[in-house]
Scaffold this motif. Structure first.
Motif: not given
Ligand SMILES: NC(=O)C1=CN([C@@H]2O[C@H](COP(=O)(O)OP(=O)(O)OC[C@H]3O[C@@H](n4cnc5c(N)ncnc54)[C@H](O)[C@@H]3O)[C@@H](O)[C@H]2O)[C@@H](O)CC1
Ligand SMILES: Nc1ncnc2c1ncn2[C@@H]1O[C@H](COP(=O)(O)OP(=O)(O)O)[C@@H](O)[C@H]1O
Ligand SMILES: [K+]
Length: 537
Positions: A459-461, A496, A504-505, A463, A457
């Motif tokens: 691995a999201t823009a 996370g 999301i971040a 983070s 989770y």
């Protein structure tokens, strides 16, 4: 207590020191085999119901890992389980303790074949452990592929066969285990990917090796646990009852001020995420520094975070002279224009704690004729000299800064991420956070901490921008760079995991307050990671 991680070479030394102290090698093997047999019984009873009514297939290799398998076979048979055992070599090819174990087994030894497990309820993988010297190929690889397709539960002894214990790399065929029983201390492959993914549940058992041997063996790293950094946990993040009464009257300036350099008007989100995270991590004040033409846009998107335009090196100087800043963050969507690059180089000359991430790391390579970063600029910076320089690269940024230590080179040369992160920290003089599902935090004096907690989770823009903000917020409050990195990575990972799918971040900083209540549970004792001097001195 510290949870040390030993390389297979250090583990072999621990075995040897124990043997030199008068414990028989065969005694250690019997303890290891007993632990494997115990784990097998647990798994079998879960699968077949209680009572020794199932069948175990044990696959043994040519070394001591196979020896552990022979011991487990004998113990399981004595307990009434049906056991069928195959070995990759004939008994005449076995030596030392493994030969003793095979002789004590005394029952039939078959050649390896998938037929061995056709009626089995559990397979024990005792093919190779710490002694694997090259990727598995040929007939053995075919056998492992078949085993992985069988759908049967697999218990691996020490390491899933095929996984390199030192690096965690999986070059050839590898057993995919449901459970791995290892001895005395975990090895890097139990924490580093892809090795960790092959291990299943990991149990580390005592086989009679005394802790004191660690004084001689040293260790390559420790696991990231709150005990490492809890003693330097900032007062402002504690429950009210735990705060030092003398700190109850603290004002915001006691909690430090972070300055976060910001990119242009279309790229300000990353720096805003870092800034908000620094505030949530307890910094007393946080200021964003965008270029002049982005200032009103950035100001419209923040509330508690302040805005000070910084156009160029001169205005950075003016801003830094106007107020005291404890930490400077450069990187998240900073951009790589001439102006912004100049800011990074200027920041490296200033006497302030400095966190370089993302674009700031790329700025150290981009536009350099040789294509190689001048690491002496990092090493000789006031931040590095005062142990307040932090780099937080992901693998891509790391490869650009340290091409000879990149993920690709590590796979080609079978190098360990731990060794490479330590080398990079030494070369740069920085506390280095090499991010990933297995994040390694390394220091210039050769220490390393591993945080291995696959949380996809995260691995999201954005983070990573949150992570650098959390670390900055902790450092603003006086936490050392190492402790802040370890605590930051721990909080980030916990956030996370606790949020789960859909993260999301933007969610991450908002999860921090509830995690501080979890941290409060650890406040009763510990020591600083920064006080830990490593295992080999
Ligand atoms: N006294 C000790 O040293 C103890 C060792 N223990 C066990 O011993 C294991 C280590 O034993 P060893 O050092 O004998 O090593 P292993 O049993 O892991 O394997 C070494 C053998 O495998 C061969 N080999 C390596 N890679 C190969 C490949 N890709 N294809 C084919 N053959 C290959 C080597 O030539 C050697 O014969 C540990 O993992 C642990 O399970 C335990 O019994 C505890 C005590
Ligand atoms: N599978 C994963 N398991 C655990 N942590 C992960 C995983 N994937 C990414 N992360 C973490 O998420 C963060 C991503 O950072 P980064 O790649 O810099 O993202 P961004 O540039 O979008 O902010 C890092 O802290 C990394 O360790
Ligand atoms: K094994």
């Amino acid at each position: 207590m510290l949870v040390e991680i030993l390389t297979p070479a250090q583990m072999a030394q621990a075995d040897q020191l124990t043997i030199d102290s008068g414990v028989l090698g065969y005694q250690l093997m019997q303890s290891a085999g007993q632990a494997v047999a115990n784990a097998a019984v647990d798994l079998l009873e879960r699968r077949t119901g209680s009572g020794a009514s199932g069948m175990v297939c044990i696959l043994c290799g040519p070394g001591n890992n196979g020896g552990d398998g022979f011991v487990a076979a004998q113990l399981l048979e004595e307990e009434g389980w049906s056991v069928i055992l195959g070995c990759s070599v004939g008994i005449d090819d076995l030596t030392g303790d493994a030969l003793l174990a095979a002789e004590d087994w005394g029952d039939e030894i078959f050649s390896l074949s998938p037929r061995l497990w056709q009626d089995a309820d559990l397979v024990i993988d005792a093919l190779f452990g710490a002694g694997l010297s090259r990727p598995i190929s040929g007939e053995l690889a075919d056998l492992i592929d078949e085993l992985n397709l069988s759908g049967l539960p697999v218990l691996s002894v020490d390491l899933p066969s095929g996984v390199d214990g030192t690096s965690g790399l999986a070059g050839g065929a590898c057993v995919k285990a449901d459970q791995t029983v290892t001895f005395f201390r975990k090895k890097p492959a139990h924490l580093l990917y892809p090795g960790k993914a092959f291990c299943g549940d990991i149990f580390c058992v005592d086989i009679g090796i005394e802790e004191q041997v660690l004084d001689d063996t040293g260790h390559i790293a420790v696991e990231n646990q709150p005990v490492l950094w809890i003693d330097s946990w900032p007062e402002a993040l504690k429950p009210i009852a735990d705060i030092d009464p003398l700190r109850l009257a603290d004002h915001k300036f006691h909690r430090g001020h972070c300055l976060v350099l910001c990119g242009d008007a279309t790229h300000s989100g990353a720096a805003r995420l870092a800034a908000r995270s620094a505030l949530r991590a307890g910094a007393g004040l946080v200021t964003l520094a965008p270029p002049c033409d982005a200032a009103s846009l950035v100001a419209a998107h923040v509330t508690a975070v302040m805005v000070e335009p910084v156009q160029d090196v001169a205005s950075l100087g003016t801003v830094l002279a106007k107020r005291t800043y404890d930490v400077l963050v450069a990187g998240p969507a900073l951009g790589k224009t001439q102006d912004r690059r100049a800011l990074v180089y200027d920041a490296l000359e200033r006497d302030v704690a400095l966190l370089l991430d993302a674009d700031a790391l790329s700025c150290l390579v981009d536009g350099i004729e040789s294509g190689e970063a001048d690491l002496s600029l990092l090493r000789e910076s006031p931040a590095a000299r005062s142990e307040r320089l932090v780099l937080t690269p992901h693998e891509g940024e790391f490869a650009r800064l340290f091409p000879d230590l990149s993920h690709r080179v590590r796979e080609e040369k079978r190098l360990s991420k731990l060794d490479c992160a330590i080398t990079a920290a030494q070369r740069s003089g920085a506390v280095l956070v090499l991010k990933g599902a297995d994040t390694v935090i390394a220091t210039p004096d050769g220490r390393a901490v591993v945080h291995s907690d696959g949380v996809p989770y995260l691995a999201t823009a954005g983070s990573g921008d949150v992570l650098v903000g959390i670390i900055a917020g902790l450092m603003a409050q006086g936490v050392s760079a190492l402790d802040a990195c370890c605590a930051g990575v721990w909080l980030h990972s916990r956030a996370g995991r606790s949020f789960g799918p859909g993260l999301i971040a933007e969610d991450l900083p908002e999860l921090l307050p509830s995690l501080y209540m979890d941290v409060a549970g650890y406040l009763s004792g510990g020591f600083h990671a920064s006080d830990w001097t490593g295992g080999d001195d």
